[in-house]
Write a protein that holds these residues in place. Structure first.
Motif, PDB file in Angstrom:
ATOM      1  N   ARG A   1       1.028  -0.834  -0.384  1.00  0.00           N
ATOM      2  CA  ARG A   1       0.107   0.303   0.231  1.00  0.00           C
ATOM      3  C   ARG A   1       0.845   1.036   0.025  1.00  0.00           C
ATOM      4  O   ARG A   1       0.428   2.486   0.180  1.00  0.00           O
TER       5      ARG A   1
ATOM      6  N   ALA B   1       0.348   4.051  -3.243  1.00  0.00           N
ATOM      7  CA  ALA B   1      -0.861   4.500  -3.169  1.00  0.00           C
ATOM      8  C   ALA B   1      -1.086   5.489  -1.939  1.00  0.00           C
ATOM      9  O   ALA B   1      -1.555   6.217  -2.561  1.00  0.00           O
TER      10      ALA B   1
ATOM     11  N   ASP C   1     -11.066   7.345  -5.714  1.00  0.00           N
ATOM     12  CA  ASP C   1     -10.216   6.329  -5.776  1.00  0.00           C
ATOM     13  C   ASP C   1      -9.271   6.225  -4.539  1.00  0.00           C
ATOM     14  O   ASP C   1      -9.316   4.594  -4.323  1.00  0.00           O
ATOM     15  N   ILE C   2      -8.327   7.041  -4.726  1.00  0.00           N
ATOM     16  CA  ILE C   2      -6.917   5.594  -4.389  1.00  0.00           C
ATOM     17  C   ILE C   2      -7.305   5.917  -2.508  1.00  0.00           C
ATOM     18  O   ILE C   2      -7.421   4.556  -2.722  1.00  0.00           O
TER      19      ILE C   2
ATOM     20  N   ASP D   1     -10.648   4.951  -1.534  1.00  0.00           N
ATOM     21  CA  ASP D   1     -11.040   3.934  -1.865  1.00  0.00           C
ATOM     22  C   ASP D   1     -10.779   2.263  -1.416  1.00  0.00           C
ATOM     23  O   ASP D   1     -10.511   1.603  -0.811  1.00  0.00           O
ATOM     24  N   GLU D   2      -9.433   2.403  -2.912  1.00  0.00           N
ATOM     25  CA  GLU D   2      -8.409   1.331  -2.907  1.00  0.00           C
ATOM     26  C   GLU D   2      -8.085   0.690  -1.557  1.00  0.00           C
ATOM     27  O   GLU D   2      -8.410   0.102  -0.934  1.00  0.00           O
ATOM     28  N   LEU D   3      -7.405   2.264  -0.823  1.00  0.00           N
ATOM     29  CA  LEU D   3      -6.479   1.288   0.252  1.00  0.00           C
ATOM     30  C   LEU D   3      -7.558   0.747   1.651  1.00  0.00           C
ATOM     31  O   LEU D   3      -7.137   0.240   1.870  1.00  0.00           O
TER      32      LEU D   3
ATOM     33  N   VAL E   1     -10.690  -0.601   1.194  1.00  0.00           N
ATOM     34  CA  VAL E   1     -10.888  -1.643   0.597  1.00  0.00           C
ATOM     35  C   VAL E   1     -10.172  -2.734   0.574  1.00  0.00           C
ATOM     36  O   VAL E   1     -10.421  -3.841   1.492  1.00  0.00           O
ATOM     37  N   ALA E   2      -8.831  -2.364   0.235  1.00  0.00           N
ATOM     38  CA  ALA E   2      -8.225  -2.846   0.697  1.00  0.00           C
ATOM     39  C   ALA E   2      -7.198  -3.456   2.291  1.00  0.00           C
ATOM     40  O   ALA E   2      -7.022  -4.826   2.636  1.00  0.00           O
TER      41      ALA E   2
END
Length: 727
Positions: free
Chosen positions: A113, A116, A164-165, A167-169, A171-172
Motif C-alpha cells: 500500500r 498508493a 479513488d485512491i 477507496d482502494e486503500l 477496501v484493501a
C-alpha cells in the motif's frame, strides 16, 4: 549415626527412582507444550500487529480524505460569502492533513500500500496548494479572478483521483483486517487447546511432586518442631548467659571492690616487710581475678558493639617500654630475653587510645612469654609500609616458643579457643585475649595476623593508623599526690553495703572531700532536696529505691538540684546496663572494683567542670563531647574543626549516593575503612563500629543493604552533630 544416615538416604533414593522417571517424562511433556504455547503466542502477536496496522491505515486514510473535503468546502463557502468563518475548517484541515499523510506513508512503508499512500500524499498536498492560491487571489485581486482559477482548475478531477485512491486503500485494508481477524481467532483457539494440555501435564507433574513431598512432610514437621524448640532453648540460653554475666559481674566485683580497696589502703600504712609481702600478694591475686572478669566483660561489650575508644596524644616509646616492663619479671623468672626494636623513623608522639593499645600489646607479649620455654620474645615497632608519611604503625611480637600448627591458625582469633586441649590446663588463660585483641584492632581501623612455624616460634602482628602529635601536646600527669585531688568538693555517696560505703568514704575523705552518705535511693533523693552537692556517687542495686529510679527523680527536681552530676558507682558494667544508665541521664560510671586513682581522677574531672566552668547540657552524647573537648584542649580548635570537615567529606563520599556507593564493594570497603579510624579518633564510636561492620560485609560478600543503611543513618546523625559544632 553416620551409618543410619547413609541407610536412610539409600532407601529414599530407591523409592524415588520410579517417581523420578515419571517426573522426567512429565517435565519433557510440559517443556514441549510450553514451547508450543510460546510459538503460538508469537504468531498470535504478529497477526494482531498486522490487524492493528490495517485498522490504523484505514482510519488514517478516512481522516485524510475527510480533511481534504473539509478544506474544499470551507474554500467554496468563503468564495461565495466572503465570510471568514468558512475558513476555519479549511485552516484546521491545512494543519492536520500534512501530519495525517506523513503518518500514513510511514505506516505503509514496506507494504504493497506504500505507493498508493505516496500518491495520496502528493495529490493531497497539490490540492491544498491550489486551494491556497484561490483564496489568496480572492483576497488580493477579487472574486472574479478567483472564480476564473476555479473554472480553469481541474480540482474536481484531482478530488476524484484522491477519492479513488482512498477507496482502494480502505477496501484493501478491510480485506486484510478480515484475514488477520480470522487468523487471530484461530491462534486463540489453538492456544486454548495447548493451555488445557499444559494444565493436564502440570497436574500430573504436581501430583508426582505431591507424592514425593508427602514422604518428607512428617520428617520436616518434626525437624521444624525440633528447630523451634532449639531456638527457644538458644534464646533461653542467651538470656541465661546475660543474666549470669550480670550476676557474676555484680557478685564477684562487689567483694573484689572491698578486697582491692582495703588492700590499697592497707599498703598505705606502715607495715613490716612480711606484712607488706602478704598484702601485695593479696593485691596481686585480686588483680588477677579482676583481669579474668574484665576479659569476659570486655568480650561481652565487643559482642554488643559498645567498646569505646579514648584517643589522646601519647609517647610511643614510653608506651612500648612501660608495657614491656609489665612482663619483664615473668620473662626473667623463665630465663627469657625480652627485646625491643623501634624503627628510627617512628614519630615521637601519636594520637590514639593508649590504654587499648597497651591491652593489645600485653595480650601478645603475655602469650609470647607464656608459650616460650627458652629463647627470646621480641617487640618490633615500625612504620606501616602501606601508608604514607608513617601515618600507620606496625607492631609485631615474635617468640621462639612452641609455634602453632597450620590447621589451627584460622581458629586462633576465635573466642575461648586454645591450640590444644591441654593448653588451658598447662598455660592458663581464658582463651579470649586474641579474640579481644582482634576486635580492638578492627575498631581502630587496622588488621591483625600471625606467622608461625610449629616448634620454632610465632610472630603476631597488627597495624593501625595513628595520627602524628607533638610531645608538648601530651597531657601532663596530675600534679596532686596519690590520695589527693586538685579540687575538693561536697560529695553524696549512695551505697547500701557498709564495707563498700566505708571504703569509698575513707578514700574520698583521705583525698580531702566532704563526704555525706545515703544507704538507698530514697535517702539520696531526700539528701539532694535538702542541700546542694557538687557530685553524687550512686550505687545501682539497693533496697527501697534503686539508683536508676533515684536518678530519674533527681532529674525531675527544679534547678539547680536537677543539674547535679550523678556518677554510677556499681559492679553492673555490662553494655546493656551502661546504656540504661545513660537513658536515666547519669553522667558517667565508675566500675567496681574501682582503682583509687581512677575514682579520684574522674571525680576531679567532674568537679573541675562544676566548679570551674559550671555544669552544661548538650545535645551531643557525653562521650563525644568529652572526646572532642579533650582533643580541642590538646590539639587546638583548628585541628578538631579540620578533622570534623574531613570526616564530613568522607561521609559524603561514602554515603552520598546509595546506588553508586554499593556498586563497587572494594571501593566501599576502602571508604568505610577510612571512616572507622577517623570517626573513632574523634569519639564517634557508633559510626566507627557500624562502618567496621560494613567493611566486613563488603569483604565477606554478605548482603550490604542492612549494614549500609545502619551506617548511613548514623553518619547522617554525626554530620548533624558536626555541623552544630562547626556552626
Amino acid at each position: 549415626m553416620t551409618e543410619l544416615i547413609v541407610m536412610t538416604w539409600r532407601s529414599l533414593i530407591r523409592s524415588l527412582v520410579p517417581i523420578a522417571l515419571v517426573a522426567i517424562l512429565a517435565l519433557a511433556l510440559v517443556g514441549t507444550l510450553f514451547l508450543a504455547i510460546l510459538s503460538n503466542i508469537r504468531q498470535g502477536n504478529e497477526y494482531r500487529d498486522r490487524l492493528d496496522q490495517s485498522l490504523e491505515t484505514r482510519a488514517l486514510t478516512r481522516q485524510a480524505y475527510s480533511a481534504l473535503q473539509d478544506a474544499m468546502i470551507g474554500e467554496r463557502g468563503y468564495l461565495l460569502t466572503g465570510d471568514r468563518e468558512f475558513l476555519e475548517p479549511y485552516e484546521d484541515a491545512v494543519d492536520r492533513l500534512p501530519v495525517l499523510l506523513d503518518q500514513l506513508v510511514a505506516l505503509t512503508a514496506g507494504t504493497s500500500r506504500h505507493q498508493a499512500a505516496l500518491q495520496l500524499q502528493e495529490l493531497g498536498r497539490a490540492h491544498l496548494e491550489v486551494l491556497a492560491r484561490i483564496i489568496n487571489t480572492f483576497e488580493d485581486v477579487g472574486p472574479a479572478a478567483a472564480i476564473e482559477i476555479v473554472a480553469a482548475d481541474d480540482g474536481k478531477r484531482t478530488m476524484d483521483q484522491i477519492r479513488d485512491i482512498a477507496d482502494e486503500l480502505i477496501v484493501a485494508e478491510d480485506r486484510d483486517a478480515d484475514t488477520h481477524s480470522a487468523a487471530v481467532r484461530a491462534q486463540t483457539e489453538r492456544f486454548e487447546r495447548l493451555a488445557v494440555a499444559l494444565a493436564i501435564a502440570m497436574a500430573l507433574l504436581l501430583f508426582g511432586a505431591a507424592v514425593v513431598a508427602g514422604r518428607y512432610v512428617l520428617r520436616r514437621r518434626r525437624a521444624e518442631q525440633e528447630l523451634t524448640r532449639g531456638g527457644e532453648r538458644f534464646e533461653a540460653a542467651s538470656r541465661a548467659k546475660t543474666e549470669f554475666l550480670a550476676s557474676m559481674s555484680h557478685e564477684i566485683r562487689t567483694p573484689l571492690n572491698g578486697i582491692l580497696g582495703y588492700t590499697d589502703l592497707l599498703l598505705d600504712q606502715s607495715l613490716s616487710s612480711e606484712q607488706r609481702r602478704l598484702a601485695e600478694r593479696i593485691q596481686f591475686a585480686g588483680a588477677a581475678l579482676l583481669t579474668v572478669v574484665d576479659d569476659i566483660l570486655d568480650f561481652s561489650k565487643i559482642e554488643a558493639g559498645q567498646i569505646d575508644l579514648h584517643p589522646q596524644p601519647f609517647s610511643l616509646e614510653t608506651l612500648v617500654r612501660n608495657t614491656v616492663s609489665v612482663v619483664t619479671a615473668v620473662a626473667e623468672r623463665k630465663g627469657l630475653a625480652l627485646e625491643i626494636e623501634l624503627d628510627p623513623d617512628l614519630p615521637e608522639a601519636v594520637v590514639g587510645d593508649e590504654a587499648r593499645l597497651r591491652q593489645i600489646l600485653l595480650n601478645l607479649l603475655n602469650n609470647g612469654v607464656k608459650f616460650t620455654q627458652e629463647g627470646t620474645v621480641r617487640l618490633h615497632v615500625a612504620c606501616d609500609g602501606s601508608l604514607n608519611d608513617c601515618e600507620g604503625l606496625r607492631f609485631s611480637v615474635s617468640d621462639t616458643g612452641i609455634g602453632i600448627p597450620e590447621d589451627q591458625r584460622k581458629h586462633l582469633f576465635h573466642r575461648f579457643y586454645q591450640v590444644n586441649q591441654s593448653s588451658t590446663r598447662k598455660f592458663g588463660g581464658t582463651g579470649l585475649g586474641l579474640a579481644i585483641s582482634k576486635r580492638l584492632v578492627q575498631i581502630m581501623g587496622g588488621e591483625i595476623g600471625l606467622e608461625s612455624q610449629e616448634g620454632k616460634g610465632s610472630t603476631f602482628w597488627f597495624r593501625v593508623p595513628l595520627a602524628h602529635a607533638r610531645l608538648e601536646d601530651i597531657p601532663e600527669e596530675q600534679g596532686a599526690p596519690a590520695g589527693e585531688t586538685s579540687r575538693k568538693g561536697r560529695i553524696l555517696l549512695v551505697e547500701d553495703l557498709e564495707h563498700n560505703r566505708d571504703l569509698a568514704r575513707a578514700i574520698l575523705t583521705q583525698a580531702g572531700h566532704e563526704v555525706h552518705t545515703a544507704e538507698n535511693g530514697a535517702q539520696a533523693v531526700e539528701a539532694v532536696q535538702a542541700r546542694g552537692y557538687d557530685l553524687v556517687l550512686m550505687d545501682i542495686q539497693m533496697p527501697v529505691m534503686d539508683g536508676i529510679t533515684a536518678t530519674r527523680e533527681i532529674r525531675e527536681m527544679p534547678s539547680p538540684a536537677s543539674q547535679v552530676p550523678i556518677i554510677a558507682m556499681t559492679a553492673n558494667v555490662l553494655p546493656h546496663q551502661l546504656k540504661e544508665f545513660g537513658e536515666a541521664s547519669m553522667d558517667g560510671h565508675v566500675g567496681k572494683p574501682f582503682k583509687r586513682a581512677d575514682l579520684l581522677s574522674k571525680i576531679d574531672v567532674w568537679l573541675h567542670r562544676v566548679q570551674g566552668e559550671g555544669r552544661t547540657t548538650s545535645t551531643l552524647p557525653p562521650l563525644e563531647n568529652a572526646t572532642l573537648d579533650d582533643l580541642r584542649e590538646m590539639m587546638g580548635p583548628e585541628w578538631v574543626e579540620s578533622g570534623l570537615r574531613k570526616l564530613n567529606q568522607q561521609i559524603e563520599g561514602t554515603f552520598g549516593d546509595e546506588t553508586d556507593a554499593q556498586a563497587d564493594r572494594t571501593e566501599l570497603a576502602g571508604r568505610a575503612h577510612q571512616i572507622v579510624s577517623h570517626a573513632g579518633l574523634l569519639g564517634f564510636e557508633d559510626l566507627s563500629e557500624l562502618c567496621s561492620r560494613l567493611e566486613e560485609s563488603c569483604k565477606s560478600g554478605a548482603d550490604l543493604a542492612a549494614p549500609f543503611e545502619k551506617a548511613r543513618t548514623e553518619a547522617q546523625l554525626v554530620r548533624q552533630q558536626a555541623g552544630r559544632i562547626l556552626g
